[in-house]
Design a protein around this motif. Sequence first.
Motif: not given
Length: 306
Positions: A62, A64-65, A107-109, A301
Amino acid sequence: MQTPEPTVGTLRVVFAGIELGGTKIICLVGTGPDGVVDERRIETRDPETTLADVRAFLEPHDVDAVGIASFGPVELRPGHASYGHITRTTKPGWSQTDVIRGVLGDRRVPVGFETDVNGAALGEGRWGAAAGLRSFLYLTVGTGIGGGAVSNGQLVGGLGHTELGHVPVPRHPDDALPGVCPFHGDCFEGLASGPAFQARLGRRLEDADEEQRALALELAAWYIGAGLRGFVYSFAPERIVLGGGVASLPGLLDAVLVRLRDELAGYPGLPEHLEDAFVCAPALGGRAGSLGALVIAEAALRGPRD
Ligand code: ZN
């Protein structure tokens, strides 16, 4: 070197860094050299299989970017129809590959995308041989020649990205090789990359005998010194980080320093240009690009800067 772990506000964040090379992909999840939580090396095959392996590596994480540092040429302009693609490459099957889509899947980051050498420059600038400097150059001389220039803390780029391996260099008076660049023949890469030495020697540089090595050292120092002169005068770097297989020849770094001093010929007379540390080896080894991809992820990010 200890660096604070990245945070947004008080939240600790974790990034994925993917360095996409012509022969291997280095995937990292973490926050920096002292905070790698997972790492995998994947052999580069056809785009579909290779990028599916990258997605499989990322799947349990998981993050964050995501930051991607890719071989190219690539399209770096956000908003361009081909943004995130390898555009036109001599590597079979990879032209027009949508790398961002291939790495992220569904995936959407936030994702950042750069050249492999720009990634390595960012890695060396954050944690390596150029740490703390605002303006520096990372150059790799190996299978190909490429580099990333950072000027006042920002990567140099605009229409396309820098192609430091394809600048012209003056021919060594004893060198008759036509040059191996498929586009320019005797450009920097055409005369000083690993394949150029293989064409001269009839064997790989690693397998050269003593006499051949001495010749290779002379020619490599000549061409790298000439290339660096151009970059010193164009980018005004505070330091040049020189990596790659050809650049790691024993004695080459010292020979380049001597050659570069001759090339500069005392102009403009900055004492820093004469220091041994002005041209130095990378500090992050094979991890420069993938660690740099973590820096690319962090920038993604934080969002675009004005
Ligand atoms: Zn070329």
